[in-house]
Design an enzyme around this catalytic site. Structure first.
Site, PDB file in Angstrom:
ATOM      1  N   ASP A  21       0.821  -1.390   0.000  1.00  0.00           N
ATOM      2  CA  ASP A  21       0.104  -0.113   0.020  1.00  0.00           C
ATOM      3  C   ASP A  21       0.848   1.333  -0.088  1.00  0.00           C
ATOM      4  OD1 ASP A  21      -2.225  -1.519   0.197  1.00  0.00           O
ATOM      5  OD2 ASP A  21      -2.499  -1.447   2.310  1.00  0.00           O
ATOM      6  N   ARG A  22       0.354   2.324  -0.394  1.00  0.00           N
ATOM      7  CA  ARG A  22       0.970   3.638  -0.879  1.00  0.00           C
ATOM      8  C   ARG A  22       1.528   3.920   0.670  1.00  0.00           C
ATOM      9  NH1 ARG A  22      -1.023   9.183  -3.604  1.00  0.00           N
ATOM     10  NH2 ARG A  22       0.710  10.366  -2.948  1.00  0.00           N
TER      11      ARG A  22
END
Length: 315
Positions: A142-143
């Site tokens: 995930d970012r």
């Protein structure tokens, strides 16, 4: 059809055999968004051995690929890597093998560009590592998650590593700080997950009996007054799996702006936490050529270590 002066014909080398046309073009043409790549392939401006192909066409040794001249508007162009990002990525390589490398991904950097993100980690690395003809993500983070991220530097390595992932011969361990005291007896969360979209197009995940099977192992590492540090090992690899399973268990991750709680927000603020507390701390996988096990660890970022220090001191 007459060829313009800027048209390129590029021969496929051994290291590019089996690569998809779209990924080949992303590596060869710097600063071009994937949507534009798809458009020029669909319109027939890209040819392989003078024939039209689809974006998922696999290249063979000696193929000649036609690359048309491209003029990008400022809106279309992928941002050039800044000196700060270039230096950050150069210093983030944990271990590099002959045909793979593991990056200690910084939090806040998406692995792919798109959806308003001008440049992602893979696009930036392709600019930084101009010595590589092939560079692809083996898995994603995930970012807002930091830590171990595995990339392949050749097509055979990518296939071997993807197979290891499918056969559950790749182990990932994350460290997460969750709200409340996680019960030591609860070592697994098994809840089916379903992806859905909000009204604004944002993708989320929820527990749903009709969703895909998902299972995560949790181990308590350290208990604080109002929070718990846990090691999380996803048995399956669903989107946002650890975050949603922790929230489903009643202990959302601190700093989680998608699945967190009001109580967790207040606790995160009191600890000075300004990001998601989720870190890919360890990765184990079979080396794609020899099959020997490779074990890599990414140290907890200083900002997260500081949060733990504050949690230990909290009354």
């Amino acid at each position: 059809m007459a060829e313009g002066r800027d048209v390129q014909w590029v021969e496929v080398t051994e290291g590019q055999v089996g690569q998809r046309v779209d990924n080949f073009l992303m590596t060869r043409i710097k600063g071009v968004p994937r949507a534009l790549i798809y458009r020029i392939v669909r319109k027939g401006e890209v040819r392989v051995n003078k024939k039209r192909v689809k974006a998922d066409h696999r290249l063979a040794l000696g193929d000649m690929v036609r690359i048309p001249p491209l003029k990008l508007t400022p809106r279309e162009a992928v941002r050039e890597v800044s000196d700060n990002l270039r230096n950050l990525l150069a210093g983030s390589v944990l271990v590099e093998g002959r045909d793979w490398l593991v990056i200690n991904k910084p939090a806040g950097l998406a692995v792919h560009g798109g959806s308003g993100v001008k440049i992602g980690l893979i696009e930036a690395l392709r600019q930084v590592r101009e010595d590589l003809d092939f560079l692809e993500l083996v898995h994603r983070l995930d970012r807002d998650t930091s830590g171990c991220l595995l990339l392949a530097k050749s097509r055979p390595a990518l296939l071997a590593l993807n197979e290891s992932l499918k056969q559950h011969r790749m182990d990932k361990q994350y460290l997460a700080l969750v709200a409340g005291r996680w019960p030591a007896r609860r070592d697994f969360v098994a809840a089916r997950l379903e992806r859905y979209e909000l009204g604004n197009g944002e993708r989320r995940v929820r527990v749903d009996p009709a969703g895909k099977v998902a299972r995560t192992r949790f181990v308590v590492r350290e208990t604080f007054e109002k929070a718990t540090l846990v090691a999380a090992e996803p048995v399956t690899g669903r989107t946002h799996q650890i975050r949603v399973h922790a929230a489903h268990a009643g202990h959302p991750l601190l700093g989680d702006d998608k699945y967190g709680s009001r109580e967790g927000e207040r606790l995160a603020a009191s600890l000075g936490l300004s990001r998601l507390f989720l870190h890919a701390a360890a990765l184990t996988f079979p080396e794609p050529t020899s099959g020997r096990p490779v074990q890599i660890r990414a140290p907890l970022p200083e900002e997260l270590e500081t949060v733990l220090t504050r949690a230990r001191r909290a009354p």
